[in-house]
Design an enzyme around this catalytic site. Structure first.
Site, PDB file in Angstrom:
ATOM      1  N   ALA A  48      -2.377 -28.343 -50.000  1.00  0.00           N
ATOM      2  CA  ALA A  48      -1.032 -28.781 -49.602  1.00  0.00           C
ATOM      3  C   ALA A  48       0.038 -28.443 -50.635  1.00  0.00           C
ATOM      4  O   ALA A  48       1.223 -28.352 -50.309  1.00  0.00           O
ATOM      5  CB  ALA A  48      -1.042 -30.284 -49.337  1.00  0.00           C
ATOM      6  N   GLY A  79       0.759 -26.748 -55.018  1.00  0.00           N
ATOM      7  CA  GLY A  79       0.235 -26.100 -56.223  1.00  0.00           C
ATOM      8  C   GLY A  79      -0.511 -24.802 -55.939  1.00  0.00           C
ATOM      9  O   GLY A  79      -0.109 -24.004 -55.092  1.00  0.00           O
ATOM     10  N   ILE A  80      -1.617 -24.626 -56.665  1.00  0.00           N
ATOM     11  CA  ILE A  80      -2.407 -23.392 -56.547  1.00  0.00           C
ATOM     12  C   ILE A  80      -2.916 -23.213 -55.114  1.00  0.00           C
ATOM     13  O   ILE A  80      -2.840 -22.122 -54.543  1.00  0.00           O
ATOM     14  CB  ILE A  80      -3.610 -23.430 -57.536  1.00  0.00           C
ATOM     15  N   CYS A  92      -7.648 -35.457 -45.382  1.00  0.00           N
ATOM     16  CA  CYS A  92      -9.021 -35.847 -45.725  1.00  0.00           C
ATOM     17  C   CYS A  92      -9.146 -35.994 -47.231  1.00  0.00           C
ATOM     18  O   CYS A  92      -8.655 -35.159 -47.994  1.00  0.00           O
ATOM     19  CB  CYS A  92      -9.958 -34.741 -45.210  1.00  0.00           C
ATOM     20  N   ASN A 114     -10.894 -26.151 -53.990  1.00  0.00           N
ATOM     21  CA  ASN A 114      -9.817 -26.115 -54.988  1.00  0.00           C
ATOM     22  C   ASN A 114      -9.314 -27.508 -55.376  1.00  0.00           C
ATOM     23  O   ASN A 114      -8.789 -27.678 -56.475  1.00  0.00           O
ATOM     24  CB  ASN A 114      -8.666 -25.276 -54.388  1.00  0.00           C
ATOM     25  N   SER A 128     -11.624 -23.958 -64.483  1.00  0.00           N
ATOM     26  CA  SER A 128     -10.421 -23.945 -65.324  1.00  0.00           C
ATOM     27  C   SER A 128     -10.740 -23.294 -66.664  1.00  0.00           C
ATOM     28  O   SER A 128     -11.893 -23.326 -67.125  1.00  0.00           O
ATOM     29  CB  SER A 128      -9.976 -25.394 -65.569  1.00  0.00           C
ATOM     30  N   TYR A 187     -12.495 -33.990 -67.848  1.00  0.00           N
ATOM     31  CA  TYR A 187     -11.989 -32.847 -67.070  1.00  0.00           C
ATOM     32  C   TYR A 187     -12.760 -31.585 -67.463  1.00  0.00           C
ATOM     33  O   TYR A 187     -13.234 -30.824 -66.615  1.00  0.00           O
ATOM     34  CB  TYR A 187     -10.488 -32.669 -67.328  1.00  0.00           C
ATOM     35  N   LYS A 206     -15.287 -29.116 -65.225  1.00  0.00           N
ATOM     36  CA  LYS A 206     -15.034 -27.682 -65.012  1.00  0.00           C
ATOM     37  C   LYS A 206     -16.202 -26.839 -65.524  1.00  0.00           C
ATOM     38  O   LYS A 206     -16.491 -25.775 -64.981  1.00  0.00           O
ATOM     39  CB  LYS A 206     -13.695 -27.290 -65.651  1.00  0.00           C
TER      40      LYS A 206
HETATM   41  P1  NAD Z   1      -1.962 -30.046 -57.775  1.00  0.00           P
HETATM   42  O1  NAD Z   1      -2.014 -31.451 -58.207  1.00  0.00           O
HETATM   43  O2  NAD Z   1      -0.658 -29.333 -57.747  1.00  0.00           O
HETATM   44  O3  NAD Z   1      -2.633 -29.881 -56.334  1.00  0.00           O
HETATM   45  C1  NAD Z   1      -3.887 -30.446 -56.053  1.00  0.00           C
HETATM   46  C2  NAD Z   1      -3.987 -30.748 -54.570  1.00  0.00           C
HETATM   47  O4  NAD Z   1      -5.265 -31.355 -54.364  1.00  0.00           O
HETATM   48  C3  NAD Z   1      -2.922 -31.738 -54.072  1.00  0.00           C
HETATM   49  O5  NAD Z   1      -2.352 -31.277 -52.870  1.00  0.00           O
HETATM   50  C4  NAD Z   1      -3.702 -33.027 -53.875  1.00  0.00           C
HETATM   51  O6  NAD Z   1      -3.183 -33.848 -52.834  1.00  0.00           O
HETATM   52  C5  NAD Z   1      -5.090 -32.491 -53.530  1.00  0.00           C
HETATM   53  N1  NAD Z   1      -6.137 -33.477 -53.809  1.00  0.00           N
HETATM   54  C6  NAD Z   1      -6.342 -34.163 -54.962  1.00  0.00           C
HETATM   55  N2  NAD Z   1      -7.368 -35.003 -54.815  1.00  0.00           N
HETATM   56  C7  NAD Z   1      -7.831 -34.859 -53.557  1.00  0.00           C
HETATM   57  C8  NAD Z   1      -8.872 -35.451 -52.809  1.00  0.00           C
HETATM   58  N3  NAD Z   1      -9.637 -36.422 -53.338  1.00  0.00           N
HETATM   59  N4  NAD Z   1      -9.069 -35.052 -51.533  1.00  0.00           N
HETATM   60  C9  NAD Z   1      -8.273 -34.099 -50.989  1.00  0.00           C
HETATM   61  N5  NAD Z   1      -7.264 -33.508 -51.636  1.00  0.00           N
HETATM   62  C10 NAD Z   1      -7.046 -33.875 -52.909  1.00  0.00           C
HETATM   63  O7  NAD Z   1      -2.995 -29.277 -58.716  1.00  0.00           O
HETATM   64  P2  NAD Z   1      -3.202 -27.716 -58.997  1.00  0.00           P
HETATM   65  O8  NAD Z   1      -2.696 -27.451 -60.352  1.00  0.00           O
HETATM   66  O9  NAD Z   1      -2.748 -26.884 -57.864  1.00  0.00           O
HETATM   67  O10 NAD Z   1      -4.799 -27.700 -59.101  1.00  0.00           O
HETATM   68  C11 NAD Z   1      -5.645 -27.082 -58.156  1.00  0.00           C
HETATM   69  C12 NAD Z   1      -6.976 -26.811 -58.838  1.00  0.00           C
HETATM   70  O11 NAD Z   1      -6.765 -25.921 -59.938  1.00  0.00           O
HETATM   71  C13 NAD Z   1      -7.636 -28.057 -59.430  1.00  0.00           C
HETATM   72  O12 NAD Z   1      -9.033 -27.976 -59.243  1.00  0.00           O
HETATM   73  C14 NAD Z   1      -7.289 -27.969 -60.905  1.00  0.00           C
HETATM   74  O13 NAD Z   1      -8.217 -28.648 -61.708  1.00  0.00           O
HETATM   75  C15 NAD Z   1      -7.344 -26.466 -61.099  1.00  0.00           C
HETATM   76  N6  NAD Z   1      -6.594 -25.978 -62.262  1.00  0.00           N
HETATM   77  C16 NAD Z   1      -5.275 -26.283 -62.449  1.00  0.00           C
HETATM   78  C17 NAD Z   1      -4.622 -25.799 -63.570  1.00  0.00           C
HETATM   79  C18 NAD Z   1      -3.171 -26.102 -63.866  1.00  0.00           C
HETATM   80  O14 NAD Z   1      -2.724 -25.890 -65.017  1.00  0.00           O
HETATM   81  N7  NAD Z   1      -2.371 -26.545 -62.899  1.00  0.00           N
HETATM   82  C19 NAD Z   1      -5.314 -24.993 -64.491  1.00  0.00           C
HETATM   83  C20 NAD Z   1      -6.649 -24.694 -64.259  1.00  0.00           C
HETATM   84  C21 NAD Z   1      -7.283 -25.196 -63.136  1.00  0.00           C
END
Ligand code: NAD
Length: 261
Positions: free
Chosen positions: A14, A16-17, A63, A91, A138, A151, A155
């Site tokens: 929804a 971010g990544i 969900c 993700n 990560s 965390y 990972k």
């Molecule tokens: P974000 O917080 O922007 O987005 C995460 C999404 O996951 C959100 O839409 C949230 O609602 C959803 N989510 C969280 N818990 C949930 C659950 N229990 N059930 C369903 N949906 C859930 O985060 P992001 O930065 O886009 O991270 C995405 C992935 O990338 C994660 O696994 C994070 O650990 C990894 N990551 C992020 C970074 C960073 O710097 N942002 C770096 C390395 C890895």
């Protein structure tokens, strides 16, 4: 593998990544289900992407990935709606050292659940046509920041699980490629949480170390992570790969020493 006409399921899609990945999949004419617990951002994102890519290509299912029955249902609904499943991107992830048991459930247990469900719908073992799974890890698994112990553990876990499952896929002739993606710092809402006591608990006192690392290593845009993700999705030669994405080296792969004991 061409993405055109393929069906993808993206957890945490929804924002971010995940959202950037969903957008790129739609740009390449895939059908996509977003599985996310955040109803507002899930529905808001769907409205915007429907306008851009036309209705009928994107489904949103609210969900919590920790709920195994609901996650199973989301996979089934995707197959019911789009006919089959080819790409699964586990993700969804959080940053919460305070509630670290919840973080293990989201970041690791749910990735395992998502992988096993994906195999039920894609593996030749289950009479299906094959496909590809990408589990999001990560660079934290390599950088070892002092304020993210659990965390970092989750990972590491994602990488170990993914590499072993990739071997199992070859040995078991699943016809499914399974890879891990390790982004560096990415400009998303998750990155803001490293300053908050609510997320970091007692480790918040190390936040200046974290900021120092961010300044040193730089912050990536989600669209660049989506570019790496598409390479993992489309390159049929990749299985058990651990892709790293950083500002200094761009999209590249971790290399492991041959195993010796
Ligand atoms: P974000 O917080 O922007 O987005 C995460 C999404 O996951 C959100 O839409 C949230 O609602 C959803 N989510 C969280 N818990 C949930 C659950 N229990 N059930 C369903 N949906 C859930 O985060 P992001 O930065 O886009 O991270 C995405 C992935 O990338 C994660 O696994 C994070 O650990 C990894 N990551 C992020 C970074 C960073 O710097 N942002 C770096 C390395 C890895």
């Amino acid at each position: 593998m061409a993405v055109n006409g393929k069906v993808a399921l993206v957890t945490g899609g929804a924002q971010g990544i995940g959202r950037a990945v969903v957008r790129t999949l739609l740009q390449n004419s895939a059908k996509v289900t977003v599985v996310d617990m955040n109803k507002d951002s899930g529905e808001g994102s769907k409205t915007e992407l429907d306008k851009e890519f036309g209705e009928g290509n994107l489904a949103f299912i609210q969900c919590d990935v920790r709920d195994g029955a609901a996650l199973r249902d989301a996979f089934q609904k995707t197959v019911d709606k789009f006919g089959h499943l080819d790409i699964v991107i586990n993700n969804a992830g959080i940053n919460n050292e305070k509630n670290w048991e919840k973080m293990i459930e989201v970041n690791l247990t749910s990735v395992i659940k998502g992988t096993y469900l994906a195999l039920e719908h894609m593996s030749k073992e289950h009479g299906k046509q094959g496909g590809t799974i990408i589990n999001v890890s990560s660079m934290a698994a390599f950088l070892h920041s002092p304020h993210q112990p659990v965390y970092t553990a989750t990972k590491h876990g994602v990488i170990g699980f993914t590499r072993v499952m990739a071997d199992a896929s070859i040995r078991g002739d699943y016809g499914v490629r399974i890879n891990a993606l390790c982004p560096g710092f990415v400009d998303t809402p998750l990155l803001q949480s490293v300053e908050l006591e609510d997320n970091m608990g007692k480790f918040v006192k190390f936040k200046d170390d974290f900021k120092h690392s961010m300044n040193k290593f730089g912050v990536l845009q989600p669209s660049f992570i989506a570019e790496g993700m598409m390479r993992l999705v489309t390159d049929s030669g990749l299985n058990g790969a651990v892709m790293k994405i950083t500002c200094s080296k761009g999209i590249h792969f971790h290399t492991y020493e041959p195993m010796s004991v």
